[in-house]
Design a protein around this motif. Structure first.
Motif, PDB file in Angstrom:
ATOM      1  N   ALA A 144       0.816  -1.219   0.000  1.00  0.00           N
ATOM      2  CA  ALA A 144       0.000   0.000   0.000  1.00  0.00           C
ATOM      3  C   ALA A 144       0.846   1.262   0.000  1.00  0.00           C
ATOM      4  O   ALA A 144       0.382   2.325  -0.437  1.00  0.00           O
ATOM      5  N   LEU A 145       2.089   1.179   0.493  1.00  0.00           N
ATOM      6  CA  LEU A 145       2.942   2.372   0.515  1.00  0.00           C
ATOM      7  C   LEU A 145       3.892   2.413  -0.676  1.00  0.00           C
ATOM      8  O   LEU A 145       4.581   3.405  -0.887  1.00  0.00           O
ATOM      9  N   ASN A 146       3.904   1.354  -1.479  1.00  0.00           N
ATOM     10  CA  ASN A 146       4.853   1.260  -2.573  1.00  0.00           C
ATOM     11  C   ASN A 146       4.176   1.549  -3.907  1.00  0.00           C
ATOM     12  O   ASN A 146       3.021   1.184  -4.117  1.00  0.00           O
ATOM     13  N   GLY A 147       4.885   2.219  -4.806  1.00  0.00           N
ATOM     14  CA  GLY A 147       4.350   2.513  -6.124  1.00  0.00           C
ATOM     15  C   GLY A 147       3.899   3.953  -6.263  1.00  0.00           C
ATOM     16  O   GLY A 147       4.000   4.751  -5.338  1.00  0.00           O
ATOM     17  N   GLU A 148       3.385   4.274  -7.439  1.00  0.00           N
ATOM     18  CA  GLU A 148       2.934   5.626  -7.736  1.00  0.00           C
ATOM     19  C   GLU A 148       1.524   5.853  -7.219  1.00  0.00           C
ATOM     20  O   GLU A 148       0.716   4.918  -7.121  1.00  0.00           O
ATOM     21  N   ALA A 149       1.191   7.107  -6.936  1.00  0.00           N
ATOM     22  CA  ALA A 149      -0.098   7.443  -6.328  1.00  0.00           C
ATOM     23  C   ALA A 149      -1.282   7.051  -7.206  1.00  0.00           C
ATOM     24  O   ALA A 149      -2.344   6.675  -6.696  1.00  0.00           O
ATOM     25  N   ASP A 150      -1.119   7.125  -8.526  1.00  0.00           N
ATOM     26  CA  ASP A 150      -2.250   6.846  -9.417  1.00  0.00           C
ATOM     27  C   ASP A 150      -2.235   5.418  -9.944  1.00  0.00           C
ATOM     28  O   ASP A 150      -2.963   5.092 -10.889  1.00  0.00           O
ATOM     29  N   GLN A 151      -1.427   4.555  -9.332  1.00  0.00           N
ATOM     30  CA  GLN A 151      -1.330   3.167  -9.744  1.00  0.00           C
ATOM     31  C   GLN A 151      -1.749   2.248  -8.597  1.00  0.00           C
ATOM     32  O   GLN A 151      -1.783   2.660  -7.435  1.00  0.00           O
TER      33      GLN A 151
END
Length: 403
Positions: free
Chosen positions: A157-164
């Motif tokens: 949930a904390l990993n990756g881009e905001a819109d992905q």
């Protein structure tokens, strides 16, 4: 195989019986082996560790995956579903300082290889159990898998881009951290044993370790009462900090404090107005106003060649670097000069790359004493030298499928 007497090995004389498989347990045993312990890895005579069948093949019985977590070990094959195999494992435990296992809940006890049984024979034994979840809780019987725990512990949930969508880490981070935490705990128990004369039962759970490595993100979620946003390659509280595109490729820029920010604006991108703007005076303000600031910075960076930017950043004392490909990083001058990748002889593949341990003691890197083992390569030698089994006994065990 490399062999050297220098540097002195901190865990020389410590014997580790590695009854674990896959990643977290073998990683912790390898850490101890890297530090000088003798590690005996027990595997099934025909199947071996599951990871011998994962990823790119090396020779006849190894893979890149297996080799990444099993350097500095010997492989001994035992069928633990037989009474004779379990008896040999118990005898090996009597001569060992550490046992590491990640059987399913109750599995070790069913085989007579649980902590109570082995510590009664060897009170000095440090015994490490690794599981997916708390072995005393209602989920004790659940199998532990890194990807599942990454999801359950909030890491995706904390990993990756905001819109992905939520994103897993590129490597099995929970397994690897659990293995490191386990090795640390074993070392602490060995240190305590010097005072008390008795071992300990160390218990590690993947979920516990996964939750711990949420770190400052986890505390922010508790304090704010909601999930923090995902920032991808950016930092939640430091701006500008992350991966940026130059004219000809990506680079990492980490502006860590206000004085660095001022130098970045004036000396690197030639924008003193951004340094003087009160909206961007502190890291907290820059974080709050990142939507206004970052487009300006990205525009300036995209207009300049990467090499020129890296040179200016270095002159300004701002940490920075290129974004390298994985093979590029492993074959870089930095990695080569540091001795971080070794080439080990292999009886079938000719040679194979093996990463070196990361530690240096007194200026010397810990050596790769043993390449990752072929399945069962050490069975006869270990059982002869450690348990004194005769050639006739070994032949009988082999004929019956125990080894």
């Amino acid at each position: 195989m490399q062999s050297t007497d220098k540097p002195a090995l901190p865990l020389a004389g410590v014997r580790v019986l590695d009854l674990s498989r896959i990643l977290a347990g073998p990683w912790s045993a390898m850490v101890l082996g890297d530090l000088g312990a003798e590690v005996i890895k027990v595997e099934h005579p025909r199947r071996g560790d599951d990871t011998r069948d994962w990823g790119l093949r090396v020779g006849q019985t190894e893979t890149a995956y297996f080799n990444s977590v099993n350097r500095n070990k010997r492989s001994v094959t035992l069928d633990l579903q037989t009474d004779a195999g379990c008896a040999i494992a118990r005898d090996l435990a009597k001569t060992s300082d550490v046992v590491i296992q990640n059987f399913k809940a109750g599995g070790a006890e069913k085989l007579g290889l649980g902590y109570d049984a082995l510590s009664s024979d060897n009170p000095r034994l440090v015994y490490c159990s690794i599981s997916g979840y708390d072995r005393t809780g209602p989920e004790a019987a659940r199998p532990g898998y890194d990807l599942v725990v990454q999801g359950e512990a909030g890491l995706m949930a904390l990993n990756g881009e905001a819109d992905q969508p939520p994103l897993k880490f590129g490597v099995a981070a929970v397994d690897l951290f659990t293995g490191m935490y386990a090795a640390q705990a074993v070392l602490a128990a060995l240190y305590e044993r010097e005072r008390t004369g008795r071992g300990r039962h160390v218990e590690m759970a993947l979920f516990d370790c996964g939750l711990m490595i949420t770190s400052y993100y986890g505390l922010e979620a508790l304090i704010a009462g909601e999930d923090p946003p995902r920032y991808g390659n950016a930092h939640p509280s430091i701006v500008p900090y992350g991966v940026f595109d130059a004219q000809d490729g990506p680079l990492v820029i980490t502006v860590g404090n206000n004085s660095q920010y001022e130098r970045f604006c004036r000396d690197v991108i030639g924008r003193p107005d951004l340094a003087d703007d009160p909206r961007f005076a502190t890291n907290i303000l820059r974080s709050q106003n990142r939507a206004t600031l970052l487009p300006e910075i990205r525009r300036e960076l995209a207009a300049r060649p990467r090499r020129a930017l890296l040179d200016r950043l270095a002159l300004a004392g701002i940490p920075c670097g290129e974004v390298a490909g994985l093979r590029e990083a492993l074959t870089s001058k930095r990695a080569v000069d540091g001795g971080l990748v070794t080439t080990q002889p292999h009886p079938h593949a000719g040679t194979t790359p093996v990463l070196a341990p990361p530690w240096r003691f007194d200026g010397e890197r810990m050596p790769v004493r043993r390449a990752p083992p072929q399945l069962g390569e050490g069975t006869d030698d270990v059982l002869k030298s450690v348990l004194g089994l005769s050639d006739d006994r070994l032949a009988a065990l082999r004929d019956s499928g125990v080894i």
